[in-house]
Design an enzyme around this catalytic site. Structure first.
Site, PDB file in Angstrom:
ATOM      1  CD  GLU A 454      28.761  41.715  33.129  1.00 57.52           C
ATOM      2  OE1 GLU A 454      27.669  41.180  33.410  1.00 57.52           O
ATOM      3  OE2 GLU A 454      29.604  42.058  33.989  1.00 57.52           O
ATOM      4  CD  GLU A 459      33.816  43.481  37.103  1.00 55.08           C
ATOM      5  OE1 GLU A 459      32.768  43.469  37.792  1.00 55.08           O
ATOM      6  OE2 GLU A 459      34.343  42.465  36.634  1.00 55.08           O
TER       7      GLU A 459
END
Length: 574
Positions: A454, A459
């Site tokens: 990932e 974020e």
């Protein structure tokens, strides 16, 4: 909406490689004439019958350093053999003995390392510095030692072979890929399913071999790879799981029964170890004698390099990217209220993961605004019949109390390497978790997270209004232990658009915000300090605006909904 042509950013280059010319300095001994031909043996792979200890390896006899030496065991006979890499015409052999020299010995040559012919023999060796004129042709040169001058073994400061060869030595290649492997034991349970020895030779950095949890968490523990034929081994790479060997030997064998050490240590440090070795054999074994912890032994990768063997060609690596060549984009120029382009994006429908509280809808929460943007809206909206973790703001109800959107490009676009960027204005309030990220494409083929890998480009969590994060996740570092970094924007992240990007190739990733490279991951450093690099395969893109979850926590009394995550564009350069 800014056009691609109007987009302005400085191009960043990796440091330019500098190629240095290497000169080999030949050893000179007072009184010796200039050597005939070219020095062929320096730093070539060496095999020996024995070594007195790890301090006196065979490689020390061909390293060009008069301060290092090979020393054998204290018995007869013994031998030392050097692989010149190609067939050569031999003219001279020079021996520089330590005090433990040979009275009787022969110099032999071979084309295959099995059938030998003698080019010099003596029973009256005098030690010191010997220059031997020889005539012969072969790839391998062996000094067969049959009578010692002392009670000790045989010891050489240098063994030098001179002559001529028509071609350069064959380059070392990966010999162990998908070759048969066996081990003392292997683990197959919920903690490590089918962690067989084959997983250490598959070139998949997300799979591993581990010794059995029922009878393998003991010493010794070992793993062997069969190279299929005799090989000259020059390098071994061990990528350890945290269950690594503190003390171990690397050994070679011709028959999988009688073993010769080519490397030994009592100070193994785990992670990635790249070991220069010298040996000849068909089988290579890691033989662990002291574990690092209460578990067993475990390797993500056991790679053997050299020449010979019967190698299976490994897959070709992906091509290097061009960070200025646009290959895919979405500018979100659809009319107001239209849904994302179905040729590029698929909505993920249903509850989220990570204890998120929203229900992802079929694009009801993802629409164009008519001004060149995609808007993913998180709002308080009950989805009857759904199931989510308890919402503390709704009396603990397990019916999903929020809706939002999550889009991905799986099956429509994927990339291995490149510059991946998006211009985003994030949502930001307590309990919100907007993200722009990538997931390994094999995830939907059954590879579990985090083995898929990932790459989180962006974020943000609402309870930290000024911070944004970029993070990598893999089997050896994931979740709260992922490898990443925050960036403080100096003000609320939601106050303006920002360009979030990663530049990614086979050796590094650099994460950017508005052209500022704030976090770089170098592959070698990652492998030597955190664990395997699992990013040499295709990844797809994801945009989502989550509500709640393990990291941001749930919405609170001050949460303001609805909240919009606004995306101006997504672009990929490769």
């Amino acid at each position: 909406m800014r056009s691609v042509a109007s987009r302005r950013r400085r191009r960043r280059f990796l440091p330019t490689s500098v190629v240095a010319a290497l000169a080999v300095t030949l050893l000179s001994v007072p009184g010796q004439a200039a050597a005939a031909g070219t020095l062929l043996s320096q730093n070539r792979p060496v095999t020996v019958s024995s070594a007195e200890s790890a301090a006196f390896p065979g490689t020390a006899a061909v390293d060009g350093d008069l301060g290092t030496r090979w020393s054998s065991g204290f018995s007869d006979p013994q031998w030392i053999q050097v692989d010149l890499g190609v067939t050569a015409t031999l003219e001279e052999v020079r021996l520089r003995w330590e005090a433990a020299y040979a009275l009787a010995f022969t110099v032999q040559v071979s084309g295959d390392g099995a059938t030998w012919s003698t080019v010099h023999t003596t029973t009256a060796g005098g030690g010191g510095d010997q220059t031997l004129a020889v005539t012969g042709t072969g790839r391998y040169v062996r000094l067969q030692l049959t009578s010692r001058a002392t009670q000790y073994g045989y010891s050489l400061w240098e063994l030098q072979v001179y002559g001529s060869s028509g071609t350069s030595p064959a380059p070392d290649g990966l010999l162990s890929y998908r070759k048969p492997a066996t081990a003392s034991t292997f683990q197959d349970d919920g903690a490590c399913r089918a962690c067989t020895p084959a997983k250490a030779t598959d070139l998949d950095p997300a799979t591993r071999w581990a010794t059995s949890s029922t009878n393998g968490w003991v010493d010794p523990g070992w793993i062997t790879v069969d190279l299929g034929a005799t090989a000259t081994i020059s390098r071994v790479v061990l990528q350890w799981d945290p269950a690594y060997a503190v003390s171990y030997e690397l050994q070679v064998s011709d028959d999988n029964a009688n073993w010769r050490p080519i490397h030994s240590t009592t100070a193994g440090r785990g992670f990635k170890e790249t070991l220069t070795v010298s040996g000849t054999g068909r089988y290579v074994r890691m033989y662990g004698t002291q574990r690092s912890n209460g578990y067993g032994y475990s390797l993500w990768e056991f790679q053997v390099y050299g020449t010979g063997g019967a190698p299976t060609p490994p897959p070709q690596p992906p091509p290097a990217p061009d960070f200025d060549n646009l290959v895919w984009s979405d500018e979100f120029n659809g009319p107001n209220g239209s849904t994302p382009d179905p040729a590029k994006w698929t909505p993920e429908i249903g509850p989220g993961v990570n204890n998120e509280l929203q229900y992802y809808t079929n694009n009801a929460n993802a629409r164009m605004d008519g001004a060149g943007n995609l808007v993913i809206q998180a709002r308080r909206e009950v989805t009857p019949g759904s199931s989510c973790p308890p919402d503390p703001n709704s009396g603990g109800s397990t019916t999903c109390q929020y809706t939002s959107g999550r889009l991905n490009t799986h099956g429509k676009f994927e990339t291995t390497y490149g510059r991946v960027e998006a211009r985003v204005k994030v949502s930001s309030t307590q309990g919100l978790w907007p993200a722009f990220w990538m997931l390994g494409s094999d995830f939907f083929a059954g590879t579990p997270w985090p083995a898929s890998g990932e790459i989180d480009i962006l974020e943000h969590i609402g309870r930290e209004p000024n911070l944004v994060y970029s993070t990598l996740h893999a089997p050896a570092y994931f979740g709260a232990g992922g490898h990443g970094a925050p960036l403080d924007l100096g003000g609320p992240a939601s106050a303006a658009y920002h360009v979030f990007a990663v530049e990614w190739d086979a050796g590094h990733m650099t994460f950017f915000v508005d052209g500022n490279g704030f976090f770089t991951v170098n592959r070698d450093q990652l492998e030597q300090t955190r664990g395997p690099w699992v990013y040499d395969h295709p990844f797809f893109l994801i945009l989502n605006n989550a509500v709640g979850g393990d990291w941001p926590g749930p919405p609170g009394p001050g949460t303001q909904l609805p909240q919009n995550m606004v995306i101006d564009y997504v672009r990929v350069f490769r």
